[in-house]
Design an enzyme around this catalytic site. Structure first.
Site, mmCIF file in Angstrom:
data_model
loop_
_atom_site.group_PDB
_atom_site.id
_atom_site.type_symbol
_atom_site.label_atom_id
_atom_site.label_comp_id
_atom_site.label_asym_id
_atom_site.label_seq_id
_atom_site.Cartn_x
_atom_site.Cartn_y
_atom_site.Cartn_z
ATOM 1 N N GLU A 166 0.801 -1.224 0.000
ATOM 2 C CA GLU A 166 0.000 0.000 0.000
ATOM 3 C C GLU A 166 0.835 1.276 0.000
ATOM 4 O O GLU A 166 0.745 2.090 0.932
ATOM 5 C CB GLU A 166 -0.980 -0.035 1.184
ATOM 6 C CG GLU A 166 -1.945 -1.201 1.047
ATOM 7 C CD GLU A 166 -2.817 -1.439 2.277
ATOM 8 O OE1 GLU A 166 -2.820 -0.598 3.193
ATOM 9 O OE2 GLU A 166 -3.488 -2.484 2.332
ATOM 10 N N ASN A 208 2.242 -4.362 -3.611
ATOM 11 C CA ASN A 208 0.852 -4.746 -3.347
ATOM 12 C C ASN A 208 0.032 -3.497 -3.046
ATOM 13 O O ASN A 208 0.469 -2.645 -2.271
ATOM 14 C CB ASN A 208 0.866 -5.682 -2.119
ATOM 15 C CG ASN A 208 -0.396 -6.485 -1.958
ATOM 16 O OD1 ASN A 208 -0.941 -6.985 -2.939
ATOM 17 N ND2 ASN A 208 -0.848 -6.644 -0.719
ATOM 18 N N HIS A 244 -10.128 -6.199 -2.174
ATOM 19 C CA HIS A 244 -11.134 -6.086 -1.105
ATOM 20 C C HIS A 244 -12.353 -5.387 -1.710
ATOM 21 O O HIS A 244 -12.400 -4.159 -1.821
ATOM 22 C CB HIS A 244 -10.585 -5.289 0.078
ATOM 23 C CG HIS A 244 -9.514 -6.002 0.830
ATOM 24 N ND1 HIS A 244 -9.750 -7.169 1.516
ATOM 25 C CD2 HIS A 244 -8.195 -5.739 0.975
ATOM 26 C CE1 HIS A 244 -8.621 -7.600 2.070
ATOM 27 N NE2 HIS A 244 -7.663 -6.756 1.750
ATOM 28 N N GLU A 274 -5.744 -10.377 -2.047
ATOM 29 C CA GLU A 274 -6.493 -10.303 -0.778
ATOM 30 C C GLU A 274 -7.996 -10.284 -1.044
ATOM 31 O O GLU A 274 -8.736 -9.500 -0.450
ATOM 32 C CB GLU A 274 -6.086 -9.051 0.009
ATOM 33 C CG GLU A 274 -4.587 -8.964 0.279
ATOM 34 C CD GLU A 274 -4.192 -7.806 1.193
ATOM 35 O OE1 GLU A 274 -5.066 -7.213 1.840
ATOM 36 O OE2 GLU A 274 -2.986 -7.503 1.235
ATOM 37 N N ASP A 276 -11.792 -10.534 -1.073
ATOM 38 C CA ASP A 276 -13.017 -10.875 -0.342
ATOM 39 C C ASP A 276 -14.141 -9.988 -0.878
ATOM 40 O O ASP A 276 -13.892 -8.877 -1.343
ATOM 41 C CB ASP A 276 -12.879 -10.794 1.189
ATOM 42 C CG ASP A 276 -12.185 -9.557 1.705
ATOM 43 O OD1 ASP A 276 -12.103 -8.548 0.978
ATOM 44 O OD2 ASP A 276 -11.727 -9.589 2.865
HETATM 45 O O1 G3I Z 1 -1.352 -8.983 17.683
HETATM 46 C C1 G3I Z 1 -2.390 -8.629 18.565
HETATM 47 C C2 G3I Z 1 -2.551 -9.708 19.539
HETATM 48 O O2 G3I Z 1 -1.367 -9.862 20.273
HETATM 49 C C3 G3I Z 1 -3.746 -9.395 20.426
HETATM 50 O O3 G3I Z 1 -3.995 -10.500 21.224
HETATM 51 C C4 G3I Z 1 -4.992 -9.096 19.587
HETATM 52 C C5 G3I Z 1 -6.148 -8.685 20.454
HETATM 53 O O4 G3I Z 1 -7.149 -8.088 19.670
HETATM 54 O O5 G3I Z 1 -4.708 -8.061 18.694
HETATM 55 C C6 G3I Z 1 -3.690 -8.453 17.824
HETATM 56 O O6 G3I Z 1 -3.462 -7.556 16.770
HETATM 57 C C7 G3I Z 1 -4.468 -7.430 15.797
HETATM 58 C C8 G3I Z 1 -4.087 -8.241 14.548
HETATM 59 O O7 G3I Z 1 -4.990 -7.953 13.515
HETATM 60 C C9 G3I Z 1 -4.075 -9.727 14.777
HETATM 61 O O8 G3I Z 1 -5.319 -10.177 15.145
HETATM 62 C C10 G3I Z 1 -4.555 -5.973 15.468
HETATM 63 O O9 G3I Z 1 -5.086 -5.301 16.602
HETATM 64 C C11 G3I Z 1 -5.439 -5.733 14.288
HETATM 65 O O10 G3I Z 1 -5.334 -4.378 13.892
HETATM 66 C C12 G3I Z 1 -4.960 -6.602 13.144
HETATM 67 O O11 G3I Z 1 -5.763 -6.349 12.013
HETATM 68 C C13 G3I Z 1 -5.242 -6.790 10.781
HETATM 69 C C14 G3I Z 1 -4.940 -5.585 9.883
HETATM 70 O O12 G3I Z 1 -4.531 -6.021 8.592
HETATM 71 C C15 G3I Z 1 -3.817 -4.722 10.454
HETATM 72 O O13 G3I Z 1 -2.621 -5.442 10.516
HETATM 73 C C16 G3I Z 1 -6.261 -7.695 10.119
HETATM 74 O O14 G3I Z 1 -6.409 -8.880 10.889
HETATM 75 C C17 G3I Z 1 -5.805 -8.057 8.715
HETATM 76 O O15 G3I Z 1 -6.813 -8.756 8.043
HETATM 77 C C18 G3I Z 1 -5.506 -6.781 7.918
HETATM 78 O O16 G3I Z 1 -5.000 -7.157 6.655
HETATM 79 C C19 G3I Z 1 -4.751 -6.086 5.747
HETATM 80 C C20 G3I Z 1 -3.566 -6.479 4.894
HETATM 81 O O17 G3I Z 1 -2.475 -6.801 5.701
HETATM 82 C C21 G3I Z 1 -3.211 -5.375 3.904
HETATM 83 N N1 G3I Z 1 -4.354 -4.993 3.112
HETATM 84 C C22 G3I Z 1 -5.545 -4.661 3.844
HETATM 85 C C23 G3I Z 1 -5.931 -5.804 4.795
HETATM 86 C C24 G3I Z 1 -7.204 -5.487 5.525
HETATM 87 O O18 G3I Z 1 -7.031 -4.372 6.333
#
Ligand code: G3I
Length: 393
Positions: A166, A208, A244, A274, A276
């Site tokens: 991004e 990406n 997305h 990605e 969905d």
């Molecule tokens: O790592 C912590 C964990 O230690 C804790 O227990 C948990 C409690 O809620 O939070 C965890 O972190 C979260 C992580 O996902 C793992 O579950 C973050 O708060 C949360 O912000 C994170 O969200 C992810 C997001 O990217 C940000 O990294 C989403 O699952 C993931 O689907 C999303 O993926 C992104 C792609 O990488 C890039 N393109 C867009 C896509 C959707 O946003």
């Protein structure tokens, strides 16, 4: 046996000679065959993948079984991101990412690495100790150490990396003013690719991007960026369009196909990385049919573009999707399996697209047969010696 079946069977048999594939090789067009999407995709000549979390593999047997049966590659949804794998300057946490790589190897799946540099504040892709770097030199040292260590560790195990994720601002057409851009300028992208190339020379290196599936100024800006990187000699192998599709207006199959072609025309591979397709903004009675058609259209667009080699879904069961949090709506249901791992109509949209790409429509079949007959006649009637002369040119 018609010639297309003959060709696909010959391909299957030659693939059977390769020891790399543990999945049973099946001719999915055979009357009694029951193929998974992974097997259909194998036969169609592309790879189908899913983003995954190790916790669900460990905790839900059906999650692991469905993943291994239906998908030929996986992407760690979060566990290779900088804040997860390298949470503080001197500490790495490789455990969860290693578990995913092990799972992939056990099940003969490929791994997409996601992601080495993701600067957007909204994305949560960069830890504070990196965001807080005070000078270009300090940031360069952190980036070099991070990419060298992570890409180096998974060399030979990850087939491709989203090196930079991004680079464009979310709502706009210019480079995102993230901390990498602020301290290193636009060259941070080229520097990251050079570091990834040095750490893993054999991985395919991808740029990406989100929300570049439609035609328009945003895709044009992204395309210009890729073209400039190539002109500078940046070692970029491919481009990921994330896919997305949060609202129906985000999908126009013809525009998607044109965008895929424009990337391939630059001499690059392209993947949908990605995918969905959310349906919560449609009346309930329309959701299944819309989603089935939309998945069919996206897969067909990719299958019709030579150079579009893989489609990765951002998850595979509605039981686990980032969109439930993001849109705050449990009816988003963007994936192929429902919460109980039952195949949804969307699953069959994907299956139909894969099958269609293997079985030509009658019109295309006759055209291909006519072309083959014409070519055979030309070869037979060519004057003696001319074929050798042609080959020598
Ligand atoms: O790592 C912590 C964990 O230690 C804790 O227990 C948990 C409690 O809620 O939070 C965890 O972190 C979260 C992580 O996902 C793992 O579950 C973050 O708060 C949360 O912000 C994170 O969200 C992810 C997001 O990217 C940000 O990294 C989403 O699952 C993931 O689907 C999303 O993926 C992104 C792609 O990488 C890039 N393109 C867009 C896509 C959707 O946003």
């Amino acid at each position: 046996m018609d010639p297309f079946r003959a060709v696909s069977c010959a391909l299957l048999l030659s693939a059977a000679a390769s020891p790399a594939t543990a999945m049973p090789l099946v001719d999915c067009l055979a009357p009694a065959a029951t193929c998974t999407l992974r097997q259909w995709a194998d036969q169609a000549g592309i790879e189908i993948g899913a983003a995954v979390e190790p916790a669900w593999i460990a905790e839900e047997p059906q999650y692991a079984a469905t993943l291994a049966a239906e998908f030929g590659s996986l992407t760690p949804e979060n566990r290779m991101k900088w804040p997860e794998i390298h949470p503080s300057p001197d500490a790495y946490d490789f455990g969860p990412a290693d578990a995913l790589v092990d799972f992939a190897q056990t099940n003969d799946m490929a791994v997409r690495g996601h992601t080495l540099v993701w600067g957007q504040m909204a994305g949560n892709g960069t830890p504070d100790y990196v965001r807080d770097a005070q000078s270009a030199q300090e940031l360069r040292t952190l980036v070099a150490e991070h990419i060298g260590t992570v890409a180096g560790r998974y060399a030979g195990k990850v087939d491709s990396w989203d090196v930079v994720n991004e680079p464009l601002v979310v709502l706009g057409n210019e480079l995102d003013p993230n901390p990498f851009f602020e301290l290193l300028g636009p060259d941070y992208i080229a520097e990251a690719f050079a570091l990834a190339k040095a750490a893993d020379p054999d991985a395919r290196l991808f740029l990406n991007e989100a929300f570049v599936e439609l035609a328009g100024p945003r895709f044009d800006a992204f395309h210009d960026l890729v073209r400039e990187l190539l002109a500078q000699g940046v070692p970029i192998d491919g481009v990921g369009l994330q896919g997305h599709l949060l609202f129906p207006i985000f999908l126009d199959p013809q525009e998607l196909r044109t965008n895929l072609e424009r990337i391939v025309d630059l001499g690059l591979e392209v993947e949908i990385t990605e995918l969905d397709i959310a349906v919560s903004f449609l009346p309930e009675a329309e959701r299944d049919a819309y989603q089935r058609q939309a998945y069919f259209d996206v897969f067909t667009a990719c299958l019709e573009v030579e150079g579009c080699n893989r489609i990765t879904l951002w998850g595979f069961t509605d039981a686990h999707t980032w969109l439930d949090d993001f849109l705050g709506n449990p009816a988003v249901d963007p994936l192929l399996f429902d919460e109980d791992y039952r195949r949804k109509p969307a699953y069959y949209g994907v299956r139909d697209a894969l099958r269609r790409s293997i079985v030509p429509e009658p019109g295309r079949l006759w055209l291909a047969l006519a072309a083959a007959a014409f070519a055979a006649r030309r070869l037979r009637w060519r004057p003696r010696g001319s074929r050798t002369e042609q080959l020598a040119v």
